[in-house]
Design an enzyme around this catalytic site. Structure first.
Site, PDB file in Angstrom:
ATOM      1  N   THR A   1     -88.053  34.073 -16.526  1.00 41.22           N
ATOM      2  CA  THR A   1     -88.586  32.858 -17.139  1.00 41.22           C
ATOM      3  C   THR A   1     -87.496  32.128 -17.912  1.00 41.22           C
ATOM      4  O   THR A   1     -86.631  32.764 -18.533  1.00 41.22           O
ATOM      5  CB  THR A   1     -89.771  33.172 -18.059  1.00 41.22           C
ATOM      6  OG1 THR A   1     -90.094  32.004 -18.812  1.00 41.22           O
ATOM      7  CG2 THR A   1     -89.480  34.295 -19.028  1.00 41.22           C
TER       8      THR A   1
ATOM      9  N   SER B   1     -91.619  35.072 -27.263  1.00 38.76           N
ATOM     10  CA  SER B   1     -92.878  35.808 -27.480  1.00 38.76           C
ATOM     11  C   SER B   1     -92.631  37.235 -26.996  1.00 38.76           C
ATOM     12  O   SER B   1     -91.630  37.500 -26.323  1.00 38.76           O
ATOM     13  CB  SER B   1     -94.021  35.194 -26.669  1.00 38.76           C
ATOM     14  OG  SER B   1     -93.829  35.455 -25.286  1.00 38.76           O
TER      15      SER B   1
ATOM     16  N   TYR C   1     -94.176  38.636 -24.669  1.00 35.59           N
ATOM     17  CA  TYR C   1     -94.149  38.519 -23.201  1.00 35.59           C
ATOM     18  C   TYR C   1     -92.736  38.165 -22.728  1.00 35.59           C
ATOM     19  O   TYR C   1     -92.185  38.796 -21.818  1.00 35.59           O
ATOM     20  CB  TYR C   1     -95.154  37.451 -22.738  1.00 35.59           C
ATOM     21  CG  TYR C   1     -94.738  36.756 -21.474  1.00 35.59           C
ATOM     22  CD1 TYR C   1     -94.809  37.419 -20.244  1.00 35.59           C
ATOM     23  CD2 TYR C   1     -94.204  35.465 -21.497  1.00 35.59           C
ATOM     24  CE1 TYR C   1     -94.383  36.803 -19.080  1.00 35.59           C
ATOM     25  CE2 TYR C   1     -93.785  34.853 -20.339  1.00 35.59           C
ATOM     26  CZ  TYR C   1     -93.874  35.521 -19.133  1.00 35.59           C
ATOM     27  OH  TYR C   1     -93.433  34.917 -17.989  1.00 35.59           O
ATOM     28  N   HIS C   2     -92.131  37.154 -23.348  1.00 41.17           N
ATOM     29  CA  HIS C   2     -90.790  36.737 -22.936  1.00 41.17           C
ATOM     30  C   HIS C   2     -89.775  37.872 -23.141  1.00 41.17           C
ATOM     31  O   HIS C   2     -88.830  38.013 -22.383  1.00 41.17           O
ATOM     32  CB  HIS C   2     -90.353  35.475 -23.677  1.00 41.17           C
ATOM     33  CG  HIS C   2     -91.076  34.224 -23.224  1.00 41.17           C
ATOM     34  ND1 HIS C   2     -92.270  33.822 -23.757  1.00 41.17           N
ATOM     35  CD2 HIS C   2     -90.769  33.314 -22.275  1.00 41.17           C
ATOM     36  CE1 HIS C   2     -92.668  32.703 -23.166  1.00 41.17           C
ATOM     37  NE2 HIS C   2     -91.772  32.365 -22.252  1.00 41.17           N
TER      38      HIS C   2
ATOM     39  N   LYS D   1     -89.513  40.068 -20.171  1.00 44.19           N
ATOM     40  CA  LYS D   1     -88.699  39.504 -19.086  1.00 44.19           C
ATOM     41  C   LYS D   1     -87.203  39.739 -19.354  1.00 44.19           C
ATOM     42  O   LYS D   1     -86.422  39.945 -18.432  1.00 44.19           O
ATOM     43  CB  LYS D   1     -88.960  38.000 -18.949  1.00 44.19           C
ATOM     44  CG  LYS D   1     -90.389  37.660 -18.536  1.00 44.19           C
ATOM     45  CD  LYS D   1     -90.566  37.793 -17.034  1.00 44.19           C
ATOM     46  CE  LYS D   1     -91.923  37.344 -16.585  1.00 44.19           C
ATOM     47  NZ  LYS D   1     -92.143  37.498 -15.147  1.00 44.19           N
TER      48      LYS D   1
HETATM   49  N1  USQ Z   1     -98.419  23.618 -25.590  1.00 41.35           N
HETATM   50  C1  USQ Z   1     -99.055  22.571 -26.217  1.00 41.35           C
HETATM   51  N2  USQ Z   1    -100.396  22.424 -26.034  1.00 41.35           N
HETATM   52  C2  USQ Z   1    -101.127  23.269 -25.245  1.00 41.35           C
HETATM   53  C3  USQ Z   1    -100.459  24.334 -24.601  1.00 41.35           C
HETATM   54  C4  USQ Z   1     -99.108  24.489 -24.797  1.00 41.35           C
HETATM   55  O1  USQ Z   1     -98.433  21.787 -26.942  1.00 41.35           O
HETATM   56  O2  USQ Z   1    -102.342  23.078 -25.145  1.00 41.35           O
HETATM   57  C5  USQ Z   1     -96.955  23.760 -25.714  1.00 41.35           C
HETATM   58  C6  USQ Z   1     -96.480  25.105 -26.261  1.00 41.35           C
HETATM   59  O3  USQ Z   1     -96.400  25.083 -27.649  1.00 41.35           O
HETATM   60  C7  USQ Z   1     -95.133  25.267 -25.577  1.00 41.35           C
HETATM   61  C8  USQ Z   1     -95.251  24.480 -24.284  1.00 41.35           C
HETATM   62  O4  USQ Z   1     -96.412  23.677 -24.412  1.00 41.35           O
HETATM   63  O5  USQ Z   1     -94.128  24.666 -26.332  1.00 41.35           O
HETATM   64  C9  USQ Z   1     -95.407  25.346 -23.040  1.00 41.35           C
HETATM   65  O6  USQ Z   1     -96.504  26.225 -23.215  1.00 41.35           O
HETATM   66  P1  USQ Z   1     -97.280  26.864 -21.970  1.00 41.35           P
HETATM   67  O7  USQ Z   1     -98.466  27.578 -22.530  1.00 41.35           O
HETATM   68  O8  USQ Z   1     -97.513  25.852 -20.930  1.00 41.35           O
HETATM   69  O9  USQ Z   1     -96.195  27.841 -21.363  1.00 41.35           O
HETATM   70  P2  USQ Z   1     -95.523  29.151 -21.958  1.00 41.35           P
HETATM   71  O10 USQ Z   1     -96.362  29.842 -22.956  1.00 41.35           O
HETATM   72  O11 USQ Z   1     -94.154  28.782 -22.376  1.00 41.35           O
HETATM   73  O12 USQ Z   1     -95.489  30.092 -20.691  1.00 41.35           O
HETATM   74  C10 USQ Z   1     -95.563  29.587 -19.358  1.00 41.35           C
HETATM   75  C11 USQ Z   1     -96.072  30.694 -18.453  1.00 41.35           C
HETATM   76  C12 USQ Z   1     -95.067  31.822 -18.426  1.00 41.35           C
HETATM   77  C13 USQ Z   1     -93.690  31.299 -18.053  1.00 41.35           C
HETATM   78  C14 USQ Z   1     -93.296  30.160 -18.971  1.00 41.35           C
HETATM   79  C15 USQ Z   1     -92.021  29.469 -18.542  1.00 41.35           C
HETATM   80  O13 USQ Z   1     -97.328  31.142 -18.893  1.00 41.35           O
HETATM   81  O14 USQ Z   1     -95.473  32.808 -17.495  1.00 41.35           O
HETATM   82  O15 USQ Z   1     -92.760  32.334 -18.181  1.00 41.35           O
HETATM   83  O16 USQ Z   1     -94.318  29.151 -18.919  1.00 41.35           O
HETATM   84  S1  USQ Z   1     -91.104  28.965 -19.952  1.00 41.35           S
HETATM   85  O17 USQ Z   1     -91.977  28.254 -20.857  1.00 41.35           O
HETATM   86  O18 USQ Z   1     -90.040  28.135 -19.481  1.00 41.35           O
HETATM   87  O19 USQ Z   1     -90.644  30.186 -20.577  1.00 41.35           O
END
Ligand code: USQ
Length: 532
Positions: A223, A267, A269-270, A273
């Site tokens: 990720t 997190s 989770y991260h 990875k």
């Molecule tokens: N966020 C909002 N509002 C929401 C949901 C999320 O502002 O209703 C924000 C979060 O604070 C965060 C961003 O959007 O800054 C991304 O959150 P997300 O829930 O879409 O994604 P994330 O938790 O980062 O995890 C997801 C996948 C995970 C993958 C990751 C890629 O669930 O499996 O590893 O994206 S990355 O984010 O590049 O690490």
């Protein structure tokens, strides 16, 4: 014009039996030493697919080899045996159909943990998904694809090993992990469950691969969040520092080339990875396994041609607090008439990629195996966006569908910087693997509205509406976040940093890219061109 992997040779091919006259997998031999030895003594291989060839030097290119046939995604090994771990998931199922449609022999395992975890939280996929038996039947009926499925928990090494022995995979795609940051932050039990499942599952897999199929490539889903978002503004390189990255200290300097870049996971989770990254890196070093670690951005969307071919073939889509990713959640919120939940200032920047583009990247990686012993990393993103910008885009598309959407800033339950620079390097997929993103953000969001506004899906979204507003805090607190501000799209001034995606396309001129695309188009959908 050559396809991106035309120049690769038997040296990269999983069918090459490299043991031959050089015991190259013995521990402690450096790649350089092995190369020198091969040059000195010569290296003969045998081909598992064409045993009649006897012993020969590993110099036949994919372009020359009759076992590799051209497709629109590069040369692909005829009937390549690809095993997908986590084949029932959002990405696993989608990729299985895509690979099947391309003529791969697809096998897969899953223990339906994702279905179970989501249901235990009271949620469900808003796009209806069918039981595996019906999925497999529909794949055969609609797309004429046979998928060999086994219900196995990847922590059960005995069963997984047995299936791997049976299938003898030439590539393994590892999607068999718990993918949610908020889920891992619920409490101690969930954090342990995520780390145990992910880290131990992957470690066990590496040992099995060493024993059963050391020639297969491992395409492992990492990720982008492993890197965090360095406040110094340092670019997020592709896993390893490039040779011209220099460390200067007290008047001396060193090249950092080839060293793993720092990780700053966001997190528990991260963190799992990151641990995987180190385990895979070591396994490649000790046992000459080969792997692409895919640092993927946040996925969004619902479409590939294959999943859209029949309602029974659709892939899951979650929008709850734990398993829904941000764009998917915003679209559901718009349909519910709920102001879009931007966490904090909404100035946090992340990398994103549409489902269809991500699948294309995966096919390209599968078709272009690394060399034995090679651990490589690709940053798989097609665009960088601020969360508030995504909300604006969803609101704009929603208006086309007659929805009047508002945006709400809510308390941020996570620990993440509100304002931060974000520079991501993603040069390998576009330049070495011939990938160009095809699906603009708005196009995929439009497709999502088309699907999710169907009445039976709207009903399903309503059923999980109460699980959308977050209540899982990184601090451990358990309370629903409060709204800080509600505003109309287009009325809030954007501040903060401008993200930068470095693709180095300029070094690979557009004219050359167009030439590749024309050549690839000439092969037609799925590609069934002849050699020559
Ligand atoms: N966020 C909002 N509002 C929401 C949901 C999320 O502002 O209703 C924000 C979060 O604070 C965060 C961003 O959007 O800054 C991304 O959150 P997300 O829930 O879409 O994604 P994330 O938790 O980062 O995890 C997801 C996948 C995970 C993958 C990751 C890629 O669930 O499996 O590893 O994206 S990355 O984010 O590049 O690490």
């Amino acid at each position: 014009m050559k396809l991106h992997n035309a120049h690769k040779t038997c040296w990269n091919c999983p069918a090459a039996i490299l043991k031959g006259n050089v015991d190259f997998r013995a521990c402690g031999q450096s790649l350089e030493a092995i190369r020198q030895r091969i040059e000195r003594e010569g290296l003969l291989i045998e081909c598992a697919r064409l045993p009649d060839l006897g012993h020969f030097e590993p110099t036949i290119t994919f372009e020359e080899c009759p076992e590799w046939r051209p497709t629109k995604y590069g040369y692909l090994l005829e009937n390549m045996r690809v095993m997908i771990l986590g084949i029932d998931g959002y990405l696993g199922w989608t990729l299985a159909l895509k690979l099947g449609a391309l003529g791969c022999e697809v096998s897969g395992v899953d223990c339906f943990l994702r279905r179970k975890m989501v249901r235990e939280l009271g949620a469900d996929s808003v796009v209806p998904i069918y039981p595996m038996e019906e999925r497999l039947k529909a794949a055969k009926e609609v797309l004429d694809i046979d998928i060999k499925f086994r219900k196995i928990n990847i922590l059960d090494r005995e069963k997984l090993g047995q299936f791997m022995r049976e299938v003898q995979p030439e590539a393994i795609v590892h999607y068999g992990e718990i993918p949610s940051a908020p889920y891992s932050m619920i409490d101690c039990d969930h954090a342990i469950q995520v780390q145990y499942n992910n880290v131990i599952g992957t470690l066990g897999l590496l040992f099995l691969m060493k024993e059963i199929c050391p020639e297969a490539s491992l395409i492992k889903l990492g990720t982008l969040g492993e890197y965090g978002a360095p406040l110094t503004g340092r670019p997020l390189f592709e896993g390893l520092f490039p040779a011209d990255a220099i460390l200067r200290w007290r008047g001396r300097e060193w090249s950092l080339g080839g060293e793993l870049t720092p990780r700053d996971p966001v997190s528990f989770y991260h963190v799992s990875k990151v641990q995987d990254t180190f385990n895979i890196y070591e396994a490649c070093k000790y046992w000459w396994l080969r792997s692409y670690d895919v640092m993927q951005g946040v996925i969004y969307g619902v479409h590939t041609d294959e999943v859209a071919a029949d309602p029974r073939l659709r892939t899951r889509l979650d929008v709850d607090e734990w398993f829904g990713t941000v764009v998917n959640r915003f679209v559901a919120q718009a349909i519910l008439g709920m102001p879009l939940t931007v966490y904090g200032e909404g100035e946090q920047i992340r990398g994103f990629i549409a489902l269809e583009d991500a699948m294309e990247c995966m096919v390209r990686l599968i078709s272009s195996p690394p060399e034995p012993g090679q651990y490589d990393v690709v940053n798989q993103v097609s665009g960088l966006y601020k969360v508030s910008e995504l909300a604006e885009t969803v609101a704009r598309v929603a208006a086309e569908f007659g929805y009047d959407v508002k945006i709400q800033r809510v308390e941020n339950p996570r620990v993440e910087a509100d304002y931060h620079p974000f520079e991501v390097v993603s040069t390998k997929l576009p330049n070495e693997l011939g990938f160009t993103p095809k699906v603009p953000l708005e196009v995929e969001i439009r497709r999502m509205f088309e699907l999710l506004t169907q009445p039976h899906i709207v009903e399903r979204i309503k059923k999980v509406a109460h699980l959308i507003r977050p209540r899982t805090w990184w601090s451990g607190e358990k309370r629903v976040v409060e709204t800080l501000e509600v505003y109309r799209p287009g009325t809030r001034r954007r501040r903060g940093f401008k993200p930068k995606l470095i693709t180095d396309r300029e070094r690979f001129p557009t004219s050359k890219m167009e030439e590749v695309e024309r050549a690839v188009e000439a092969l037609g959908e799925g590609g069934d061109g002849d050699k020559g």
